[in-house]
Design a protein around this motif. Structure first.
Motif, PDB file in Angstrom:
ATOM      1  N   UNK A  69       2.569  -7.612  10.164  1.00 16.74           N
ATOM      2  CA  UNK A  69       2.765  -6.290  10.772  1.00 16.74           C
ATOM      3  C   UNK A  69       3.248  -6.390  12.217  1.00 16.74           C
ATOM      4  N   UNK A  70       3.007  -7.541  12.868  1.00 14.80           N
ATOM      5  CA  UNK A  70       3.448  -7.699  14.258  1.00 14.80           C
ATOM      6  C   UNK A  70       4.928  -8.029  14.345  1.00 14.80           C
ATOM      7  N   UNK A  71       5.546  -8.261  13.177  1.00 10.35           N
ATOM      8  CA  UNK A  71       6.970  -8.608  13.185  1.00 10.35           C
ATOM      9  C   UNK A  71       7.753  -7.659  12.281  1.00 10.35           C
ATOM     10  N   UNK A  72       7.169  -6.486  11.998  1.00 11.70           N
ATOM     11  CA  UNK A  72       7.816  -5.527  11.114  1.00 11.70           C
ATOM     12  C   UNK A  72       7.975  -4.206  11.857  1.00 11.70           C
ATOM     13  N   UNK A  73       9.191  -3.724  11.973  1.00 12.47           N
ATOM     14  CA  UNK A  73       9.388  -2.438  12.630  1.00 12.47           C
ATOM     15  C   UNK A  73       8.999  -1.319  11.675  1.00 12.47           C
ATOM     16  N   UNK A  74       8.425  -0.277  12.224  1.00 10.88           N
ATOM     17  CA  UNK A  74       7.985   0.825  11.374  1.00 10.88           C
ATOM     18  C   UNK A  74       9.175   1.420  10.595  1.00 10.88           C
ATOM     19  N   UNK A  75      10.335   1.437  11.225  1.00  8.10           N
ATOM     20  CA  UNK A  75      11.515   1.981  10.540  1.00  8.10           C
ATOM     21  C   UNK A  75      11.870   1.211   9.278  1.00  8.10           C
ATOM     22  N   UNK A  76      11.468  -0.053   9.236  1.00  4.80           N
ATOM     23  CA  UNK A  76      11.810  -0.895   8.083  1.00  4.80           C
ATOM     24  C   UNK A  76      10.893  -0.682   6.885  1.00  4.80           C
ATOM     25  N   UNK A  77       9.822   0.099   7.040  1.00  2.00           N
ATOM     26  CA  UNK A  77       8.957   0.345   5.881  1.00  2.00           C
ATOM     27  C   UNK A  77       9.257   1.693   5.230  1.00  2.00           C
ATOM     28  N   UNK A  78      10.272   2.392   5.721  1.00  3.42           N
ATOM     29  CA  UNK A  78      10.621   3.692   5.122  1.00  3.42           C
ATOM     30  C   UNK A  78      10.846   3.531   3.622  1.00  3.42           C
ATOM     31  N   UNK A  79      10.179   4.367   2.854  1.00  4.73           N
ATOM     32  CA  UNK A  79      10.345   4.353   1.400  1.00  4.73           C
ATOM     33  C   UNK A  79       9.580   3.242   0.699  1.00  4.73           C
ATOM     34  N   UNK A  80       8.866   2.433   1.468  1.00  9.36           N
ATOM     35  CA  UNK A  80       8.160   1.300   0.863  1.00  9.36           C
ATOM     36  C   UNK A  80       6.667   1.602   0.714  1.00  9.36           C
ATOM     37  N   UNK A  81       6.004   0.651   0.071  1.00 13.20           N
ATOM     38  CA  UNK A  81       4.572   0.791  -0.135  1.00 13.20           C
ATOM     39  C   UNK A  81       3.843  -0.259   0.695  1.00 13.20           C
ATOM     40  N   UNK A  82       2.978   0.210   1.594  1.00 14.41           N
ATOM     41  CA  UNK A  82       2.254  -0.691   2.490  1.00 14.41           C
ATOM     42  C   UNK A  82       0.771  -0.666   2.114  1.00 14.41           C
ATOM     43  N   UNK A  83       0.195  -1.849   1.979  1.00 11.63           N
ATOM     44  CA  UNK A  83      -1.248  -1.936   1.725  1.00 11.63           C
ATOM     45  C   UNK A  83      -1.887  -2.708   2.869  1.00 11.63           C
ATOM     46  N   UNK A  84      -2.957  -2.137   3.413  1.00 12.98           N
ATOM     47  CA  UNK A  84      -3.721  -2.823   4.456  1.00 12.98           C
ATOM     48  C   UNK A  84      -5.104  -3.144   3.897  1.00 12.98           C
ATOM     49  N   UNK A  85      -5.877  -3.859   4.681  1.00 15.21           N
ATOM     50  CA  UNK A  85      -7.223  -4.227   4.238  1.00 15.21           C
ATOM     51  C   UNK A  85      -8.036  -2.984   3.854  1.00 15.21           C
ATOM     52  N   UNK A  86      -7.765  -1.850   4.512  1.00 13.76           N
ATOM     53  CA  UNK A  86      -8.523  -0.629   4.213  1.00 13.76           C
ATOM     54  C   UNK A  86      -8.199  -0.084   2.825  1.00 13.76           C
ATOM     55  N   UNK A  87      -7.086  -0.553   2.246  1.00  8.46           N
ATOM     56  CA  UNK A  87      -6.667  -0.013   0.949  1.00  8.46           C
ATOM     57  C   UNK A  87      -7.177  -0.810  -0.243  1.00  8.46           C
ATOM     58  N   UNK A  88      -7.909  -1.880   0.009  1.00  9.14           N
ATOM     59  CA  UNK A  88      -8.320  -2.727  -1.122  1.00  9.14           C
ATOM     60  C   UNK A  88      -9.535  -2.182  -1.876  1.00  9.14           C
ATOM     61  N   UNK A  89     -10.538  -1.742  -1.170  1.00  5.03           N
ATOM     62  CA  UNK A  89     -11.734  -1.223  -1.849  1.00  5.03           C
ATOM     63  C   UNK A  89     -11.374   0.082  -2.560  1.00  5.03           C
ATOM     64  N   UNK A  90     -11.927   0.259  -3.733  1.00  5.68           N
ATOM     65  CA  UNK A  90     -11.657   1.474  -4.504  1.00  5.68           C
ATOM     66  C   UNK A  90     -12.975   2.080  -4.952  1.00  5.68           C
ATOM     67  N   UNK A  91     -13.100   3.378  -4.788  1.00  7.86           N
ATOM     68  CA  UNK A  91     -14.303   4.101  -5.222  1.00  7.86           C
ATOM     69  C   UNK A  91     -15.588   3.436  -4.729  1.00  7.86           C
ATOM     70  N   UNK A  92     -15.553   3.004  -3.476  1.00 12.54           N
ATOM     71  CA  UNK A  92     -16.759   2.427  -2.879  1.00 12.54           C
ATOM     72  C   UNK A  92     -17.036   0.993  -3.306  1.00 12.54           C
ATOM     73  N   UNK A  93     -16.145   0.400  -4.083  1.00 12.23           N
ATOM     74  CA  UNK A  93     -16.360  -0.994  -4.520  1.00 12.23           C
ATOM     75  C   UNK A  93     -15.342  -1.898  -3.848  1.00 12.23           C
ATOM     76  N   UNK A  94     -15.844  -2.995  -3.301  1.00  7.40           N
ATOM     77  CA  UNK A  94     -14.938  -3.948  -2.670  1.00  7.40           C
ATOM     78  C   UNK A  94     -14.006  -4.544  -3.717  1.00  7.40           C
ATOM     79  N   UNK A  95     -12.819  -4.896  -3.284  1.00  4.99           N
ATOM     80  CA  UNK A  95     -11.900  -5.648  -4.144  1.00  4.99           C
ATOM     81  C   UNK A  95     -12.526  -7.032  -4.396  1.00  4.99           C
ATOM     82  N   UNK A  96     -12.250  -7.664  -5.548  1.00  6.49           N
ATOM     83  CA  UNK A  96     -12.831  -8.982  -5.829  1.00  6.49           C
ATOM     84  C   UNK A  96     -12.593 -10.008  -4.732  1.00  6.49           C
ATOM     85  N   UNK A  97     -11.469  -9.953  -4.047  1.00  2.00           N
ATOM     86  CA  UNK A  97     -11.241 -10.932  -2.970  1.00  2.00           C
ATOM     87  C   UNK A  97     -12.207 -10.653  -1.807  1.00  2.00           C
ATOM     88  N   UNK A  98     -12.381  -9.383  -1.481  1.00  2.00           N
ATOM     89  CA  UNK A  98     -13.326  -9.035  -0.411  1.00  2.00           C
ATOM     90  C   UNK A  98     -14.751  -9.432  -0.805  1.00  2.00           C
TER      91      UNK A  98
END
Ligand code: FES
Ligand code: FES
Length: 159
Positions: A59-88
């Motif tokens: 993310x420190x080498x990616x301009x925000x303009x370059x993610x237009x139309x793309x799908x970005x996942x951050x650490x906050x997006x891994x847990x679902x319905x209160x359950x940690x992702x298996x990697x977490x």
């Protein structure tokens, strides 16, 4: 200024900003997603790893303009319905960290790797994904245990 629309952690998102700003700062300062960390700012430490369209990115080498139309996942997006992702969960179960600052980036790269190839040998995942992370705290045997655990869970069909 430009309005940039993209998908962030599964949700449609739009920000109006200078398109040359770095994704890292838009995530942290504008969208309050501080799980993506600033380490080196030069794409060499791995603490700011996110996943863009299923591939690991810095993310420190990616301009925000370059993610237009793309799908970005951050650490906050891994847990679902209160359950940690298996990697977490595996990092937690095996205490695969010490300072913890580097951990979100490592988890994101391991997540991206196992999503792409759940059959990869854990040792291979470690070698390929963690080489670019500057965590030098000595937790690597525990991280390997975590990767083995997460790999087994994800092979079983867990997201
Ligand atoms: S802050 Fe992005 S790789 Fe170090
Ligand atoms: S978790 Fe930060 S140096 Fe290892």
């Amino acid at each position: 200024m430009r309005t940039i629309s993209f998908t962030l952690n599964g949700r449609p998102t739009a920000v109006t900003t200078d398109e040359t700003r770095l994704l890292l700062w838009v995530l942290r300062d504008d969208l309050n997603l501080t799980g993506t960390k600033y380490g080196c700012g030069q794409a060499t430490c791995g603490s700011c790893a996110v996943v863009i369209d299923k591939a690991s990115a810095r993310a420190c080498a990616t301009r925000i303009g370059d993610v237009a139309g793309k799908s970005v996942t951050t650490i906050e997006g891994l847990a679902q319905n209160g359950r940690l992702h298996p990697v977490q969960q595996a990092f937690l179960d095996h205490a695969g960290y010490q300072c913890g600052f580097c951990t979100p980036g490592m988890i994101m790269d391991i997540y991206a790797s196992l999503e792409k190839n759940p059959s990869a040998a854990p040792e291979q995942v470690m070698r390929e994904e963690l080489e670019s992370h500057l965590c030098r705290c000595g937790a690597h045997p525990r991280i390997l245990d975590a990767v083995k655990s997460a790999s087994a869970a994800m092979k079983g069909g867990v997201r």
